[in-house]
Write a protein that holds these residues in place. Sequence first.
Motif, PDB file in Angstrom:
ATOM      1  N   ILE A  33       0.721  -1.106  -0.030  1.00  0.00           N
ATOM      2  CA  ILE A  33      -0.024   0.091  -0.182  1.00  0.00           C
ATOM      3  C   ILE A  33       0.920   1.027  -0.137  1.00  0.00           C
ATOM      4  N   LEU A  34       1.993   1.139   0.451  1.00  0.00           N
ATOM      5  CA  LEU A  34       3.004   2.336   0.824  1.00  0.00           C
ATOM      6  C   LEU A  34       3.432   2.664  -0.528  1.00  0.00           C
ATOM      7  N   ASP A  35       3.956   1.577  -1.361  1.00  0.00           N
ATOM      8  CA  ASP A  35       4.452   1.765  -2.497  1.00  0.00           C
ATOM      9  C   ASP A  35       3.365   2.397  -3.443  1.00  0.00           C
ATOM     10  N   VAL A  36       2.279   1.794  -3.425  1.00  0.00           N
ATOM     11  CA  VAL A  36       1.073   2.333  -4.292  1.00  0.00           C
ATOM     12  C   VAL A  36       0.984   3.943  -4.212  1.00  0.00           C
ATOM     13  N   ILE A  37       0.813   4.199  -2.728  1.00  0.00           N
ATOM     14  CA  ILE A  37       0.342   5.547  -2.336  1.00  0.00           C
ATOM     15  C   ILE A  37       1.845   6.548  -2.921  1.00  0.00           C
ATOM     16  N   LEU A  38       2.880   6.119  -2.593  1.00  0.00           N
ATOM     17  CA  LEU A  38       4.111   7.047  -3.087  1.00  0.00           C
ATOM     18  C   LEU A  38       4.094   7.215  -4.701  1.00  0.00           C
ATOM     19  N   GLY A  39       3.685   6.012  -5.124  1.00  0.00           N
ATOM     20  CA  GLY A  39       3.806   6.024  -6.504  1.00  0.00           C
ATOM     21  C   GLY A  39       2.700   7.048  -7.329  1.00  0.00           C
ATOM     22  N   LEU A  40       1.669   7.370  -6.347  1.00  0.00           N
ATOM     23  CA  LEU A  40       0.534   8.176  -6.850  1.00  0.00           C
ATOM     24  C   LEU A  40       1.229   9.751  -6.880  1.00  0.00           C
ATOM     25  N   ASP A  41       2.070   9.791  -5.958  1.00  0.00           N
ATOM     26  CA  ASP A  41       2.721  11.111  -6.027  1.00  0.00           C
ATOM     27  C   ASP A  41       1.559  12.354  -6.173  1.00  0.00           C
ATOM     28  N   ALA A  42       0.688  12.153  -5.164  1.00  0.00           N
ATOM     29  CA  ALA A  42      -0.359  13.192  -4.976  1.00  0.00           C
ATOM     30  C   ALA A  42      -0.329  14.089  -3.770  1.00  0.00           C
ATOM     31  N   ASP A  43      -0.681  15.352  -4.063  1.00  0.00           N
ATOM     32  CA  ASP A  43      -0.631  16.312  -2.890  1.00  0.00           C
ATOM     33  C   ASP A  43      -1.665  16.069  -1.903  1.00  0.00           C
ATOM     34  N   LEU A  44      -2.834  15.481  -2.331  1.00  0.00           N
ATOM     35  CA  LEU A  44      -3.892  15.104  -1.227  1.00  0.00           C
ATOM     36  C   LEU A  44      -4.417  13.604  -1.746  1.00  0.00           C
ATOM     37  N   VAL A  45      -4.278  12.522  -0.606  1.00  0.00           N
ATOM     38  CA  VAL A  45      -4.676  11.362  -0.837  1.00  0.00           C
ATOM     39  C   VAL A  45      -5.732  10.927   0.226  1.00  0.00           C
ATOM     40  N   ALA A  46      -7.103  10.634  -0.332  1.00  0.00           N
ATOM     41  CA  ALA A  46      -8.087  10.186   0.577  1.00  0.00           C
ATOM     42  C   ALA A  46      -7.936   8.681   0.663  1.00  0.00           C
ATOM     43  N   LEU A  47      -7.653   8.070   1.842  1.00  0.00           N
ATOM     44  CA  LEU A  47      -7.693   6.741   2.141  1.00  0.00           C
ATOM     45  C   LEU A  47      -9.123   6.145   2.866  1.00  0.00           C
ATOM     46  N   GLN A  48      -9.646   5.030   2.511  1.00  0.00           N
ATOM     47  CA  GLN A  48     -10.485   4.528   3.163  1.00  0.00           C
ATOM     48  C   GLN A  48     -10.221   3.196   3.901  1.00  0.00           C
ATOM     49  N   GLU A  49     -10.881   2.838   4.748  1.00  0.00           N
ATOM     50  CA  GLU A  49     -10.860   1.441   5.409  1.00  0.00           C
ATOM     51  C   GLU A  49      -9.253   1.108   6.071  1.00  0.00           C
TER      52      GLU A  49
ATOM     53  N   VAL B 239      -7.739   5.978 -13.757  1.00  0.00           N
ATOM     54  CA  VAL B 239      -7.649   4.809 -12.615  1.00  0.00           C
ATOM     55  C   VAL B 239      -6.162   4.279 -12.995  1.00  0.00           C
ATOM     56  N   ILE B 240      -5.632   4.035 -11.571  1.00  0.00           N
ATOM     57  CA  ILE B 240      -4.161   3.603 -11.785  1.00  0.00           C
ATOM     58  C   ILE B 240      -4.119   2.098 -11.980  1.00  0.00           C
ATOM     59  N   ARG B 241      -3.905   1.521 -12.915  1.00  0.00           N
ATOM     60  CA  ARG B 241      -3.903  -0.097 -13.213  1.00  0.00           C
ATOM     61  C   ARG B 241      -2.503  -0.353 -13.395  1.00  0.00           C
ATOM     62  N   THR B 242      -1.983  -0.872 -12.491  1.00  0.00           N
ATOM     63  CA  THR B 242      -0.554  -1.681 -12.585  1.00  0.00           C
ATOM     64  C   THR B 242      -0.542  -3.166 -11.949  1.00  0.00           C
ATOM     65  N   LYS B 243       0.299  -3.752 -12.046  1.00  0.00           N
ATOM     66  CA  LYS B 243       0.438  -5.075 -11.442  1.00  0.00           C
ATOM     67  C   LYS B 243       0.355  -4.786 -10.290  1.00  0.00           C
ATOM     68  N   LEU B 244       1.009  -4.026  -9.515  1.00  0.00           N
ATOM     69  CA  LEU B 244       0.708  -3.814  -8.183  1.00  0.00           C
ATOM     70  C   LEU B 244      -0.625  -3.502  -7.475  1.00  0.00           C
TER      71      LEU B 244
ATOM     72  N   SER C 218      -4.954  -3.929  -3.322  1.00  0.00           N
ATOM     73  CA  SER C 218      -6.375  -3.982  -2.487  1.00  0.00           C
ATOM     74  C   SER C 218      -7.516  -4.354  -3.415  1.00  0.00           C
ATOM     75  N   ASP C 219      -8.647  -4.380  -2.997  1.00  0.00           N
ATOM     76  CA  ASP C 219      -9.750  -4.691  -3.719  1.00  0.00           C
ATOM     77  C   ASP C 219     -10.270  -3.670  -4.682  1.00  0.00           C
ATOM     78  N   HIS C 220      -9.644  -2.276  -4.330  1.00  0.00           N
ATOM     79  CA  HIS C 220     -10.030  -1.265  -5.463  1.00  0.00           C
ATOM     80  C   HIS C 220      -8.774  -0.731  -5.955  1.00  0.00           C
ATOM     81  N   LEU C 221      -9.032   0.139  -7.104  1.00  0.00           N
ATOM     82  CA  LEU C 221      -7.906   0.861  -7.882  1.00  0.00           C
ATOM     83  C   LEU C 221      -7.905   2.210  -7.612  1.00  0.00           C
ATOM     84  N   PRO C 222      -6.937   2.781  -7.330  1.00  0.00           N
ATOM     85  CA  PRO C 222      -6.771   4.257  -6.988  1.00  0.00           C
ATOM     86  C   PRO C 222      -7.257   4.917  -8.078  1.00  0.00           C
ATOM     87  N   LEU C 223      -7.763   5.993  -7.710  1.00  0.00           N
ATOM     88  CA  LEU C 223      -8.449   7.290  -8.661  1.00  0.00           C
ATOM     89  C   LEU C 223      -7.599   8.400  -8.513  1.00  0.00           C
TER      90      LEU C 223
END
Length: 258
Positions: free
Chosen positions: A30-46, A231-236, A241-246
Motif C-alpha cells: 500500500i505504501l508503494d502504491v501511495i508513493l507512486g501516486l505522487d499526489a498532494d492530497l490522498v483520501a484513504l478509506q478502510e 484509474v491507476i492500473r498496474t500489476k501492483l 487492494s480490492d479497489h484501484l486508486p483514482l
Amino acid sequence: MTDRDVTLSVATYNIHRSMGVDRRIDDGRILDVILGLDADLVALQEVETPLKPEPEFVSLMQRLRHQGYRPVPGPTVSFERATYGNVLLSRLPIQGRRHVDLSYPGREPRALIDVSVEMKGADMKEPPADSVGCPLRCFATHLGLSAAERRCQLARISERLSRLERRAEGMHPTILLGDFNEWRRHPRRLAVIDAWLRPAPIPSTFPGCLPLLPLDRIWYGGGLRLERIEVIRTKLTRVASDHLPLKASLVYRGGSSL
C-alpha cells in the motif's frame, strides 16, 4: 497553462485494511502504491491504525510521515488496539481540520473529514494573486452500503457545502472525494452534490482485478479545472487492494464558481 497557475494532484484509494486480493495484509504494498501516486492530497478509506506504537512494527501512517505526508485521521470505529476508518494525507500545509459524523441509525459508523489546506507548496511557479488568503477546502469520506443511508449522508454533505464561505466570484477552491459506494454512474441522489460541485468523469475502480463499478469518485469547484483523471492500473495496484486508486490533476486559476 500559465506561469501563474497552481497545479494540484489528488487521489482517492480504498486500501481494504491493506489486505490484497491474495488475502495477504501488506502495508508495504500500500505504501508503494501511495508513493507512486505522487499526489498532494490522498483520501484513504478502510484504514486500520494501531492505537499504540509497537517497537518492532512501523505503522503505515508512520512510514507516510517519513515520506512527507501529514495524515489527518478520521476514525469511525475504535477497537481495543486499533482504529478503523478514513485518513486524508496532505503534502500541503494544513490550516484547519474538522471531523463530521455521518452515521446512520443501525448501520456502520461513517464520517467526513473536512480540511482546509494552503495551496502553497503545490506544483506552481508563482502563486496567483487571488490564491493568497484563499485556502483549498478538501472533503474526504466513505459512504454507507444502503441507498437510504447514502441519501441521508449525501444530504448532510450537501448542507455542509451550502455553508462554505463564498468570495465575490463564487466558492473557494473545493474538492470532495472518496468511496461513495454507488454502483450506478448517475443516480439521482447525487444531484445534491452536483448542485455545488462539478463531478469528474466516473471510471470504474472496483473490483481491482476486473473493475466494473464506479465506487470511487471526485468532485471539484471554486475555480479548479480538471486536467486529467485516471484509474491507476498496474500489476501492483491490481493485487494490493480490492479497489484501484483514482487520481485527478487539477489547475487553479480563480475567478469562477465551478
